[in-house]
Design an enzyme around this catalytic site. Structure first.
Site, PDB file in Angstrom:
ATOM      1  N   CYS A 129      -5.991   1.688   5.368  1.00 32.56           N
ATOM      2  CA  CYS A 129      -6.562   0.419   5.831  1.00 32.56           C
ATOM      3  C   CYS A 129      -6.033   0.123   7.236  1.00 32.56           C
ATOM      4  O   CYS A 129      -5.150   0.826   7.744  1.00 32.56           O
ATOM      5  CB  CYS A 129      -6.197  -0.702   4.855  1.00 32.56           C
ATOM      6  SG  CYS A 129      -4.482  -1.247   5.014  1.00 32.56           S
ATOM      7  N   CYS A 132      -2.149  -0.454   7.380  1.00 29.25           N
ATOM      8  CA  CYS A 132      -1.380   0.795   7.287  1.00 29.25           C
ATOM      9  C   CYS A 132      -1.602   1.652   8.526  1.00 29.25           C
ATOM     10  O   CYS A 132      -0.676   2.352   8.965  1.00 29.25           O
ATOM     11  CB  CYS A 132      -1.751   1.564   6.028  1.00 29.25           C
ATOM     12  SG  CYS A 132      -1.180   0.736   4.528  1.00 29.25           S
ATOM     13  N   GLU A 183       0.817   4.027   1.727  1.00 27.65           N
ATOM     14  CA  GLU A 183       1.287   4.552   3.013  1.00 27.65           C
ATOM     15  C   GLU A 183       2.467   3.722   3.529  1.00 27.65           C
ATOM     16  O   GLU A 183       3.458   4.267   4.036  1.00 27.65           O
ATOM     17  CB  GLU A 183       0.170   4.500   4.074  1.00 27.65           C
ATOM     18  CG  GLU A 183      -1.130   5.141   3.669  1.00 27.65           C
ATOM     19  CD  GLU A 183      -2.090   4.184   2.990  1.00 27.65           C
ATOM     20  OE1 GLU A 183      -1.696   3.444   2.072  1.00 27.65           O
ATOM     21  OE2 GLU A 183      -3.269   4.186   3.389  1.00 27.65           O
ATOM     22  N   HIS A 199       0.822  -1.202   0.000  1.00 29.92           N
ATOM     23  CA  HIS A 199       0.000   0.000   0.000  1.00 29.92           C
ATOM     24  C   HIS A 199       0.864   1.264   0.000  1.00 29.92           C
ATOM     25  O   HIS A 199       2.018   1.257   0.457  1.00 29.92           O
ATOM     26  CB  HIS A 199      -0.934  -0.005   1.204  1.00 29.92           C
ATOM     27  CG  HIS A 199      -2.044  -1.011   1.078  1.00 29.92           C
ATOM     28  ND1 HIS A 199      -3.150  -1.014   1.888  1.00 29.92           N
ATOM     29  CD2 HIS A 199      -2.210  -2.046   0.198  1.00 29.92           C
ATOM     30  CE1 HIS A 199      -3.959  -2.001   1.512  1.00 29.92           C
ATOM     31  NE2 HIS A 199      -3.398  -2.649   0.502  1.00 29.92           N
TER      32      HIS A 199
HETATM   33  N1  LIG Z   1      -5.254   3.171   2.017  1.00 30.95           N
HETATM   34  C1  LIG Z   1      -5.023   2.339   0.989  1.00 30.95           C
HETATM   35  C2  LIG Z   1      -5.999   1.469   0.539  1.00 30.95           C
HETATM   36  C3  LIG Z   1      -5.748   0.684  -0.549  1.00 30.95           C
HETATM   37  N2  LIG Z   1      -4.545   0.743  -1.158  1.00 30.95           N
HETATM   38  C4  LIG Z   1      -4.328  -0.005  -2.381  1.00 30.95           C
HETATM   39  C5  LIG Z   1      -4.372  -1.477  -2.384  1.00 30.95           C
HETATM   40  C6  LIG Z   1      -4.878  -1.785  -3.777  1.00 30.95           C
HETATM   41  O1  LIG Z   1      -3.814  -1.681  -4.725  1.00 30.95           O
HETATM   42  C7  LIG Z   1      -5.869  -0.665  -4.036  1.00 30.95           C
HETATM   43  C8  LIG Z   1      -7.273  -0.998  -3.608  1.00 30.95           C
HETATM   44  O2  LIG Z   1      -7.842  -1.782  -4.615  1.00 30.95           O
HETATM   45  P1  LIG Z   1      -9.417  -1.926  -4.815  1.00 30.95           P
HETATM   46  O3  LIG Z   1      -9.918  -2.901  -3.804  1.00 30.95           O
HETATM   47  O4  LIG Z   1     -10.046  -0.560  -4.649  1.00 30.95           O
HETATM   48  O5  LIG Z   1      -9.548  -2.422  -6.233  1.00 30.95           O
HETATM   49  O6  LIG Z   1      -5.387   0.401  -3.257  1.00 30.95           O
HETATM   50  C9  LIG Z   1      -3.576   1.618  -0.698  1.00 30.95           C
HETATM   51  O7  LIG Z   1      -2.476   1.714  -1.277  1.00 30.95           O
HETATM   52  N3  LIG Z   1      -3.821   2.363   0.387  1.00 30.95           N
HETATM   53 ZN   LIG Z   2      -3.103  -0.132   3.695  1.00 31.58          ZN
END
Ligand SMILES: Nc1ccn([C@H]2C[C@H](O)[C@@H](COP(=O)(O)O)O2)c(=O)n1
Ligand SMILES: [Zn+2]
EC number: 3.5.4.33
Length: 159
Positions: free
Chosen positions: A103, A106, A79, A77
Site C-alpha cells: 500500500c 508501506c 511489510e 501491515h
Molecule cells: N500490502 C499490504 C496490504 C494489506 N495488508 C493487510 C492489511 C489488512 O490486514 C489486509 C487487507 O485487508 P482487506 O481489505 O483485503 O480485507 O492486509 C498488508 O499487510 N500489506
Molecule cells: Zn501497507
C-alpha cells in the site's frame, strides 16, 4: 548426484513470505513479507497483525462498519512489521518479497528505508488509488517492482 528440483531464490523467499502470512489472524487477507539483502540472506520477516499489546481477541477484524470498529485503523501491515522487526541497522539495497503489492504507507516506509526492489505475488488492489500512489512513488524513487511468476502452483513442505 546434485538435485535439480531445488527451490530458486525467488521461490525460497516468496515461500518464506507465504509461510509468514499463515500467522495472520485476518480472515480475509493474509499477507507475508520477507526482507533479503544482496547476499541472499534473510534479514527479517513479518505478517499483518495487530500491534504488540493490542490483543487479537479484543480488536476488530471487520472490513465494514464504523471506521473505529474495523481493522483498518489498527492492523500493522506485513511489510511495515518486517521493517520494524529488523534489528540489524540499515536496510539499504535490500529487497522485499511480499504476497500482496504494498500500500502507499508501506511504499513510503520501503522507500525511506532504502530498499531497492519489491517482488510481489498478488496485486488484487491494483485499481485502488493507494496502489496507484505506491507505483507512482516507486517509479519516482527508483524502486523496481516485479511480479513473482511461480513455476508451480504449490510449494511443498515435506515433514
Ligand atoms: N500490502 C499490504 C496490504 C494489506 N495488508 C493487510 C492489511 C489488512 O490486514 C489486509 C487487507 O485487508 P482487506 O481489505 O483485503 O480485507 O492486509 C498488508 O499487510 N500489506
Ligand atoms: Zn501497507
Amino acid at each position: 548426484m546434485k538435485r535439480t528440483d531445488y527451490l530458486s531464490w525467488d521461490q525460497y523467499f516468496m515461500g518464506v513470505a507465504l509461510l509468514s502470512a499463515q500467522r495472520s489472524k485476518d480472515d480475509h487477507t493474509q499477507v507475508g513479507a520477507c526482507l533479503v539483502n544482496d547476499q541472499n540472506k534473510i534479514l527479517s520477516v513479518g505478517y499483518n497483525g495487530m500491534p504488540t499489546g493490542c490483543h487479537d481477541d479484543d480488536m476488530p477484524w471487520e472490513r465494514e462498519g464504523e471506521p473505529l470498529d474495523t481493522k483498518y485503523f489498527y492492523v500493522c501491515h506485513a511489510e511495515l512489521n518486517a521493517i520494524l522487526n529488523y534489528g540489524g541497522g540499515s536496510l539499504y539495497g535490500a529487497r522485499v518479497y511480499v504476497t500482496l503489492f504494498p500500500c502507499n504507507e508501506c511504499a513510503k516506509a520501503i522507500i525511506q528505508s532504502g530498499m531497492k526492489e519489491v517482488i510481489y505475488m498478488q496485486d488484487k488492489y491494483a485499481d485502488d488509488d493507494m496502489t496507484v500512489a505506491s507505483k507512482r512513488m516507486f517509479d519516482m524513487a527508483g524502486v523496481k517492482y516485479r511480479k513473482f511468476e511461480p513455476k508451480d502452483q504449490t510449494i511443498e513442505l515435506h515433514l
